[in-house]
Write an enzyme that holds these catalytic residues in place. Structure first.
Site, PDB file in Angstrom:
ATOM      1  N   GLY A   1     -66.744  -3.525  31.271  1.00 40.16           N
ATOM      2  CA  GLY A   1     -65.404  -2.964  31.180  1.00 40.16           C
ATOM      3  C   GLY A   1     -65.197  -1.808  32.136  1.00 40.16           C
ATOM      4  O   GLY A   1     -65.519  -1.905  33.321  1.00 40.16           O
TER       5      GLY A   1
ATOM      6  N   ASP B   1     -60.166  -5.942  42.915  1.00 39.04           N
ATOM      7  CA  ASP B   1     -58.821  -5.777  43.474  1.00 39.04           C
ATOM      8  C   ASP B   1     -57.761  -6.163  42.433  1.00 39.04           C
ATOM      9  O   ASP B   1     -56.721  -5.509  42.323  1.00 39.04           O
ATOM     10  CB  ASP B   1     -58.663  -6.638  44.730  1.00 39.04           C
ATOM     11  CG  ASP B   1     -59.740  -6.345  45.760  1.00 39.04           C
ATOM     12  OD1 ASP B   1     -60.163  -5.188  45.866  1.00 39.04           O
ATOM     13  OD2 ASP B   1     -60.171  -7.296  46.444  1.00 39.04           O
TER      14      ASP B   1
HETATM   15  O1  RIB Z   1     -62.696  -7.171  47.376  1.00 40.24           O
HETATM   16  C1  RIB Z   1     -62.861  -8.470  47.863  1.00 40.24           C
HETATM   17  C2  RIB Z   1     -62.444  -8.544  49.294  1.00 40.24           C
HETATM   18  O2  RIB Z   1     -63.302  -7.748  50.069  1.00 40.24           O
HETATM   19  C3  RIB Z   1     -62.529  -9.919  49.910  1.00 40.24           C
HETATM   20  O3  RIB Z   1     -61.356 -10.668  49.743  1.00 40.24           O
HETATM   21  C4  RIB Z   1     -62.875  -9.629  51.364  1.00 40.24           C
HETATM   22  O4  RIB Z   1     -61.841  -9.924  52.252  1.00 40.24           O
HETATM   23  C5  RIB Z   1     -63.205  -8.141  51.403  1.00 40.24           C
HETATM   24  O5  RIB Z   1     -62.177  -7.425  51.932  1.00 40.24           O
END
Ligand code: RIB
Length: 301
Positions: A223, A252
């Site tokens: 987590g 991301d």
């Molecule tokens: O966080 C993942 C990303 O890190 C990938 O998509 C790759 O492009 C790098 O930037």
């Protein structure tokens, strides 16, 4: 009043992905799967993830005038993100070479290409885009001075979220703008150096001492930990248990979901709990952007 819930200023890469039984050590050659090419880049991933969830998101980035650039533009449009800030030219589109092992863990090498040509002047020229955005987030696959220009150019009421990946020492001005600073264990250790304590609670306290208004430490399957200044403001947030296929881009998706929900008025703990569910969902499918859920597809907590 705002046209965008989230503006992401960051990278866009073509991810060249090979599945391997074991990621190679230094000097070693291993054979892997057929090559897969996916839209990626930490900035493009965040903008796509937020849009998939239902946010009005836009991406300020630079791509090349090439097939990889067109793949990235198409992927942003397909996710529902606004591409008005995607600048074209000056260098080939960024590329990430990625190996993924059977546990879903990866190793990544990025050739920044056009990402390294996203300049402070590009940020100033996009002033109206920043002014139209409730939250702005950034990462460090673009030049550091470009990210610093973002915090100088954004209107005072615009919230700023930073994932310092890949990590480098950060100027005080940038740290002070972060609300929150979002790091994983590796990034926390690099920012703190040898003074990093033994556990996430120690790292959070030390990171807050560097100046951000709040800190979120992502802990993978464990987590996240969130912390803000003041007593009693450190909390653990669990992650749902899922079978990991590919962790690429899950961080991301977490950061995008967090930034969006904060802009919608969620408290930090509430936003991080939702973000942990989004990140967990993202590891259950291959690729970065292709793995991102709509709001209805997010796994339960
Ligand atoms: O966080 C993942 C990303 O890190 C990938 O998509 C790759 O492009 C790098 O930037």
């Amino acid at each position: 009043m705002y046209d965008y819930d989230l503006l992401v200023v960051g990278s866009a890469n073509a991810d060249l992905v090979i599945g391997v039984e074991r990621r190679p050590a230094a000097g070693e050659t291993v054979l892997g799967s057929d090559l897969a090419v996916h839209p990626g880049g930490k900035g493009a991933n965040q903008a796509a993830a937020a849009a998939r969830l239902g946010a009005r998101s836009a991406l300020l980035a630079r791509i090349g005038d090439d097939a990889h650039g067109r793949l990235l533009l198409d992927a942003q449009r397909a996710a529902g993100a606004d591409t008005v800030g995607m600048l074209v030219g000056d260098a080939p589109t960024g590329v990430a070479l990625i190996t993924v092992d059977p546990s879903g863990d990866n190793s990544i090498v990025v050739s920044p290409g056009a990402n390294s040509r996203l300049t402070p002047a590009d940020v100033r020229a996009a002033g109206s885009l920043l002014a139209a955005s409730r939250v702005v987030s950034a990462q460090l696959e673009i030049p550091l001075e470009t990210v610093v220009e973002v915090v100088r150019t954004r209107p005072p009421g615009t919230r700023f979220v930073l994932n310092p990946s890949p990590p480098v020492p950060l100027p005080t001005e940038l740290l002070a703008a972060c609300d929150p600073l979002v790091v994983n264990e590796h990034e926390a250790r690099v920012l703190l150096g040898p003074s990093a304590g033994p556990g996430p609670e120690d790292w959070a306290a030390a990171l807050l001492g560097l100046g951000p208004r709040s800190v979120v430490i992502t802990l993978g399957a464990d987590g996240a930990l969130v912390a803000a200044s003041g007593p009693g403001t450190v909390s653990r947030v669990p992650s749902p248990r899922v079978d990991a296929v590919d962790t690429t881009g899950a961080g991301d998706a977490f950061t995008a979901a967090l930034a969006w929900r904060l802009g919608q008025g969620d408290e930090l703990v509430e936003a991080a709990a939702f973000a942990a569910r989004v990140g967990a969902t993202a590891v259950t499918a291959a690729g970065a952007q292709e793995s991102y859920p709509t709001a209805g597809e997010v796994v339960a907590g």
